[in-house]
Design an enzyme around this catalytic site. Structure first.
Site, PDB file in Angstrom:
ATOM      1  N   ARG A 147       0.863  -1.189   0.000  1.00  0.00           N
ATOM      2  CA  ARG A 147       0.000   0.000   0.000  1.00  0.00           C
ATOM      3  C   ARG A 147       0.896   1.235   0.000  1.00  0.00           C
ATOM      4  O   ARG A 147       1.788   1.352   0.846  1.00  0.00           O
ATOM      5  CB  ARG A 147      -0.880   0.004   1.249  1.00  0.00           C
ATOM      6  CG  ARG A 147      -1.833   1.168   1.303  1.00  0.00           C
ATOM      7  CD  ARG A 147      -2.531   1.277   2.646  1.00  0.00           C
ATOM      8  NE  ARG A 147      -1.736   2.050   3.587  1.00  0.00           N
ATOM      9  CZ  ARG A 147      -2.215   2.572   4.725  1.00  0.00           C
ATOM     10  NH1 ARG A 147      -3.474   2.372   5.060  1.00  0.00           N
ATOM     11  NH2 ARG A 147      -1.449   3.256   5.543  1.00  0.00           N
ATOM     12  N   TYR A 159      -0.983  11.988   4.959  1.00  0.00           N
ATOM     13  CA  TYR A 159      -2.314  11.823   5.516  1.00  0.00           C
ATOM     14  C   TYR A 159      -2.627  10.349   5.801  1.00  0.00           C
ATOM     15  O   TYR A 159      -2.103   9.447   5.164  1.00  0.00           O
ATOM     16  CB  TYR A 159      -3.356  12.426   4.559  1.00  0.00           C
ATOM     17  CG  TYR A 159      -3.742  11.472   3.482  1.00  0.00           C
ATOM     18  CD1 TYR A 159      -2.995  11.365   2.336  1.00  0.00           C
ATOM     19  CD2 TYR A 159      -4.835  10.630   3.654  1.00  0.00           C
ATOM     20  CE1 TYR A 159      -3.330  10.451   1.383  1.00  0.00           C
ATOM     21  CE2 TYR A 159      -5.170   9.715   2.703  1.00  0.00           C
ATOM     22  CZ  TYR A 159      -4.413   9.631   1.575  1.00  0.00           C
ATOM     23  OH  TYR A 159      -4.740   8.716   0.636  1.00  0.00           O
ATOM     24  N   ASP A 212      -5.053   3.882  -0.116  1.00  0.00           N
ATOM     25  CA  ASP A 212      -6.140   4.114   0.851  1.00  0.00           C
ATOM     26  C   ASP A 212      -6.512   5.595   0.822  1.00  0.00           C
ATOM     27  O   ASP A 212      -5.694   6.449   1.158  1.00  0.00           O
ATOM     28  CB  ASP A 212      -5.636   3.708   2.246  1.00  0.00           C
ATOM     29  CG  ASP A 212      -6.731   3.703   3.299  1.00  0.00           C
ATOM     30  OD1 ASP A 212      -7.835   4.198   3.015  1.00  0.00           O
ATOM     31  OD2 ASP A 212      -6.451   3.199   4.419  1.00  0.00           O
ATOM     32  N   HIS A 214      -8.912   6.802   2.671  1.00  0.00           N
ATOM     33  CA  HIS A 214      -9.285   7.072   4.054  1.00  0.00           C
ATOM     34  C   HIS A 214     -10.561   7.902   4.193  1.00  0.00           C
ATOM     35  O   HIS A 214     -10.621   8.856   4.991  1.00  0.00           O
ATOM     36  CB  HIS A 214      -8.108   7.730   4.796  1.00  0.00           C
ATOM     37  CG  HIS A 214      -7.799   7.058   6.100  1.00  0.00           C
ATOM     38  ND1 HIS A 214      -8.244   7.543   7.297  1.00  0.00           N
ATOM     39  CD2 HIS A 214      -7.100   5.936   6.381  1.00  0.00           C
ATOM     40  CE1 HIS A 214      -7.822   6.745   8.269  1.00  0.00           C
ATOM     41  NE2 HIS A 214      -7.133   5.762   7.744  1.00  0.00           N
ATOM     42  N   GLU A 238      -8.929   2.003  -1.625  1.00  0.00           N
ATOM     43  CA  GLU A 238      -9.623   1.682  -0.370  1.00  0.00           C
ATOM     44  C   GLU A 238     -10.382   2.886   0.186  1.00  0.00           C
ATOM     45  O   GLU A 238      -9.891   4.009   0.125  1.00  0.00           O
ATOM     46  CB  GLU A 238      -8.561   1.234   0.634  1.00  0.00           C
ATOM     47  CG  GLU A 238      -9.095   0.939   2.015  1.00  0.00           C
ATOM     48  CD  GLU A 238      -7.953   0.548   2.959  1.00  0.00           C
ATOM     49  OE1 GLU A 238      -6.898   0.082   2.483  1.00  0.00           O
ATOM     50  OE2 GLU A 238      -8.127   0.721   4.179  1.00  0.00           O
ATOM     51  N   GLU A 264     -13.293  -1.370   6.900  1.00  0.00           N
ATOM     52  CA  GLU A 264     -12.485  -1.539   8.112  1.00  0.00           C
ATOM     53  C   GLU A 264     -13.200  -1.010   9.352  1.00  0.00           C
ATOM     54  O   GLU A 264     -12.928  -1.467  10.453  1.00  0.00           O
ATOM     55  CB  GLU A 264     -11.096  -0.900   7.959  1.00  0.00           C
ATOM     56  CG  GLU A 264     -11.104   0.611   7.858  1.00  0.00           C
ATOM     57  CD  GLU A 264      -9.715   1.216   7.707  1.00  0.00           C
ATOM     58  OE1 GLU A 264      -8.893   0.636   6.971  1.00  0.00           O
ATOM     59  OE2 GLU A 264      -9.467   2.265   8.312  1.00  0.00           O
ATOM     60  N   ARG A 285     -13.382  -5.447   4.078  1.00  0.00           N
ATOM     61  CA  ARG A 285     -12.230  -5.229   4.963  1.00  0.00           C
ATOM     62  C   ARG A 285     -12.503  -5.457   6.449  1.00  0.00           C
ATOM     63  O   ARG A 285     -11.714  -5.027   7.300  1.00  0.00           O
ATOM     64  CB  ARG A 285     -11.760  -3.771   4.776  1.00  0.00           C
ATOM     65  CG  ARG A 285     -11.376  -3.430   3.358  1.00  0.00           C
ATOM     66  CD  ARG A 285      -9.897  -3.404   3.160  1.00  0.00           C
ATOM     67  NE  ARG A 285      -9.250  -2.474   4.033  1.00  0.00           N
ATOM     68  CZ  ARG A 285      -8.234  -2.787   4.832  1.00  0.00           C
ATOM     69  NH1 ARG A 285      -7.754  -4.022   4.864  1.00  0.00           N
ATOM     70  NH2 ARG A 285      -7.693  -1.866   5.597  1.00  0.00           N
ATOM     71  N   GLU A 341      -4.130  -7.466   5.377  1.00  0.00           N
ATOM     72  CA  GLU A 341      -3.273  -6.310   5.662  1.00  0.00           C
ATOM     73  C   GLU A 341      -2.306  -6.663   6.785  1.00  0.00           C
ATOM     74  O   GLU A 341      -2.678  -7.316   7.760  1.00  0.00           O
ATOM     75  CB  GLU A 341      -4.137  -5.115   6.081  1.00  0.00           C
ATOM     76  CG  GLU A 341      -3.319  -3.865   6.390  1.00  0.00           C
ATOM     77  CD  GLU A 341      -4.199  -2.673   6.774  1.00  0.00           C
ATOM     78  OE1 GLU A 341      -5.374  -2.882   7.115  1.00  0.00           O
ATOM     79  OE2 GLU A 341      -3.697  -1.534   6.701  1.00  0.00           O
ATOM     80  N   TRP A 404     -11.156  12.108   8.857  1.00  0.00           N
ATOM     81  CA  TRP A 404      -9.743  11.725   8.937  1.00  0.00           C
ATOM     82  C   TRP A 404      -9.619  10.330   8.378  1.00  0.00           C
ATOM     83  O   TRP A 404      -8.996   9.890   7.612  1.00  0.00           O
ATOM     84  CB  TRP A 404      -9.201  11.713  10.366  1.00  0.00           C
ATOM     85  CG  TRP A 404      -7.743  11.391  10.352  1.00  0.00           C
ATOM     86  CD1 TRP A 404      -6.715  12.225   9.989  1.00  0.00           C
ATOM     87  CD2 TRP A 404      -7.122  10.127  10.658  1.00  0.00           C
ATOM     88  NE1 TRP A 404      -5.518  11.564  10.066  1.00  0.00           N
ATOM     89  CE2 TRP A 404      -5.729  10.267  10.454  1.00  0.00           C
ATOM     90  CE3 TRP A 404      -7.617   8.890  11.054  1.00  0.00           C
ATOM     91  CZ2 TRP A 404      -4.815   9.233  10.668  1.00  0.00           C
ATOM     92  CZ3 TRP A 404      -6.732   7.846  11.262  1.00  0.00           C
ATOM     93  CH2 TRP A 404      -5.321   8.005  11.081  1.00  0.00           C
TER      94      TRP A 404
HETATM   95  C1  CS2 Z   1      -5.932   2.309   7.993  1.00  0.00           C
HETATM   96  C2  CS2 Z   1      -5.819   2.198   9.491  1.00  0.00           C
HETATM   97  O1  CS2 Z   1      -4.968   0.166   7.937  1.00  0.00           O
HETATM   98  C3  CS2 Z   1      -5.674   0.962   7.335  1.00  0.00           C
HETATM   99  O2  CS2 Z   1      -6.127   0.756   6.238  1.00  0.00           O
HETATM  100  O3  CS2 Z   1      -7.058   2.876   7.463  1.00  0.00           O
HETATM  101  O4  CS2 Z   1      -4.490   2.462   9.788  1.00  0.00           O
HETATM  102  C4  CS2 Z   1      -6.699   3.103  10.360  1.00  0.00           C
HETATM  103  O5  CS2 Z   1      -6.380   4.435  10.168  1.00  0.00           O
HETATM  104  C5  CS2 Z   1      -6.503   2.746  11.805  1.00  0.00           C
HETATM  105  O6  CS2 Z   1      -6.699   1.388  12.008  1.00  0.00           O
HETATM  106  C6  CS2 Z   1      -7.439   3.512  12.712  1.00  0.00           C
HETATM  107  O7  CS2 Z   1      -7.341   3.006  14.002  1.00  0.00           O
HETATM  108 MG    MG Z   2      -7.705   1.889   5.679  1.00  0.00          MG
END
Ligand code: CS2
Ligand code: MG
Length: 404
Positions: A147, A159, A212, A214, A238, A264, A285, A341, A404
């Site tokens: 990634r 970020y 990602d 996010h 992602e 996630e 995820r 991951e 975020w």
């Molecule tokens: C992220 C995570 O792993 C990922 O894909 O999106 O690092 C996420 O920010 C954290 O797990 C938040 O606790």
């Molecule tokens: Mg993520």
């Protein structure tokens, strides 16, 4: 067999973890993970005040009934705190059941469907050159999927990473409060395709590249990014858009063939149902610690298989080595496996959580220990007391609060 005691162990060997230990009258015990990054003590209180008293004296073999009891039985169903608490108990109960059966957990689930588990590493840099260097270092370490996250020109930091570098004198740092970051989608969108153009030039085409977003984009922005990234054949894009409105993903799907990964922060099958039924995503995820343990995750992954959606358990460093162990047993069994991951752990984390799982280059394996094969060294854990910690908060340049 009866549950005689359940301990909730909070430790911070590098970052905070909430670990559950379910102990039985026959000497067998199981270990579970119940960590919610930045809201850890809410789960501790939920477990200690509301869950544990109901479970003392119960038969730990009744995993499904206990799951339903904690889910339906509390009336206030779903939500990350409730589901992390259920996950912690459930992972520990599956550990006990597999130990009682004298087999590794994956055998109990149905046996191995593959010999090794492809994982992806994290690589990031502030500039394109730094990203390339970081990706090449992971490739040299044997990873076959990576990634790549990049700083956006004109903005501090990278970020979605959560480091607090450069924040030494801020109020956030002094009071141990969330760090605040600044974001511009306008600057991010044209930059990311340049990162992947360069990555393909240098890294070549035999490494899977992932990215990602996010949850920071709108649907039309995500559709544009997916289209712009098509020439570089990403393994996935992602979390392009927050998924409170799953139908937002229809627009993305109409415009791009870049595969989409999501989930996630989902904690039940219902969060993902519409996205899966309409085949709006390619990878799901969800992870054992946040989606109801082995019981919850197995249900989600089986449903995903109906639609040809593949699994991709969330596995950054705040998903503890315990949940990683549970994930890996599911990964080894699940027929519709995609990828796992794996961002790695600090040495102190490895020491507090001795584990049978291991990595060989770009692949993981849960090991052959009975149960899920991950334990906690409670004496060592006590040497790393809890420290309040938060994920950062994000704002647009004019101060508007953003994802975020
Ligand atoms: C992220 C995570 O792993 C990922 O894909 O999106 O690092 C996420 O920010 C954290 O797990 C938040 O606790
Ligand atoms: Mg993520």
């Amino acid at each position: 067999m009866k549950i005689t005691e359940i301990r909730v162990i909070v430790s911070s060997p590098g970052r905070n973890f909430v670990t559950v230990k379910v102990i039985t009258d026959e000497g067998l015990y199981g270990i579970g993970d119940a960590t919610v990054n930045g809201r850890e003590l809410a789960v501790v209180s939920y477990l200690e005040e509301h869950v544990i008293p109901c479970l003392i004296g119960r038969d730990p073999m009744q995993i499904e009934d206990i799951w339903q009891y904690l889910y339906r039985g509390c009336y206030w169903r779903r939500g990350p705190i409730t589901m992390a608490a259920i996950s912690g108990i459930d992972i520990a109960l599956w550990d006990i059941k597999a130990k009682a059966a004298n087999m590794p957990l994956y055998q109990l689930l149905g046996g191995a469907s593959r010999s090794k588990i492809m994982c992806y590493a994290h690589a990031q840099g502030r500039s394109i050159d730094e990203v390339v260097e970081a990706v090449m270092a992971k490739k040299e370490d044997g990873y076959v999927a990576i990634r790549a996250q990049s700083g956006v020109p004109g903005f501090e930091g990278i970020y979605g990473i959560g480091s607090s570098k450069g924040e030494k004198n801020s109020r956030a740092r002094i009071k141990n409060l969330p760090k605040e970051e600044v974001w511009s989608t306008e600057k991010y969108l044209p930059h990311i395709p340049k990162v992947f153009e360069k990555l393909r030039d240098v890294v070549g085409w035999d490494t899977h590249l992932l990215h990602d977003a996010h949850h920071r984009l709108t649907s039309i922005e995500a559709a544009r990014l997916g289209k712009d990234l098509e020439p570089y054949r990403l393994f996935w894009l992602e979390d392009p858009v927050p998924a409170e409105n799953p139908e937002n993903y229809r627009l993305i799907r109409k415009h791009t063939t870049t595969p989409i990964a999501l989930g996630e922060i989902f904690n039940t099958i219902w969060d993902a149902r519409q996205l899966m039924e309409e085949q709006l995503i390619d990878y799901i995820r969800t992870t054992s610690v946040h989606a109801g343990g082995v019981t919850g995750l197995r249900r989600i992954f089986d449903f995903a298989s109906v639609y040809g959606i593949r699994t991709a358990c969330h596995g950054p460093s705040d998903v503890s080595p315990v949940a990683m162990g549970a994930n890996l047993h599911i990964d080894l069994w699940v027929p519709n496996f995609g990828i796992q991951e794996f961002s790695g752990y600090r040495e102190a984390t490895h020491e507090v959580f001795p584990h049978a799982w291991s990595r060989d280059g770009g692949y993981l394996h849960p090991g052959e220990a009975i149960g899920h094969g991950v334990d906690i060294d409670e004496d060592l854990a006590a040497k790393y007391p809890y420290k309040r910690g938060y994920l950062p908060v994000n704002r647009l340049q004019d101060g508007t609060l953003w994802h975020w």
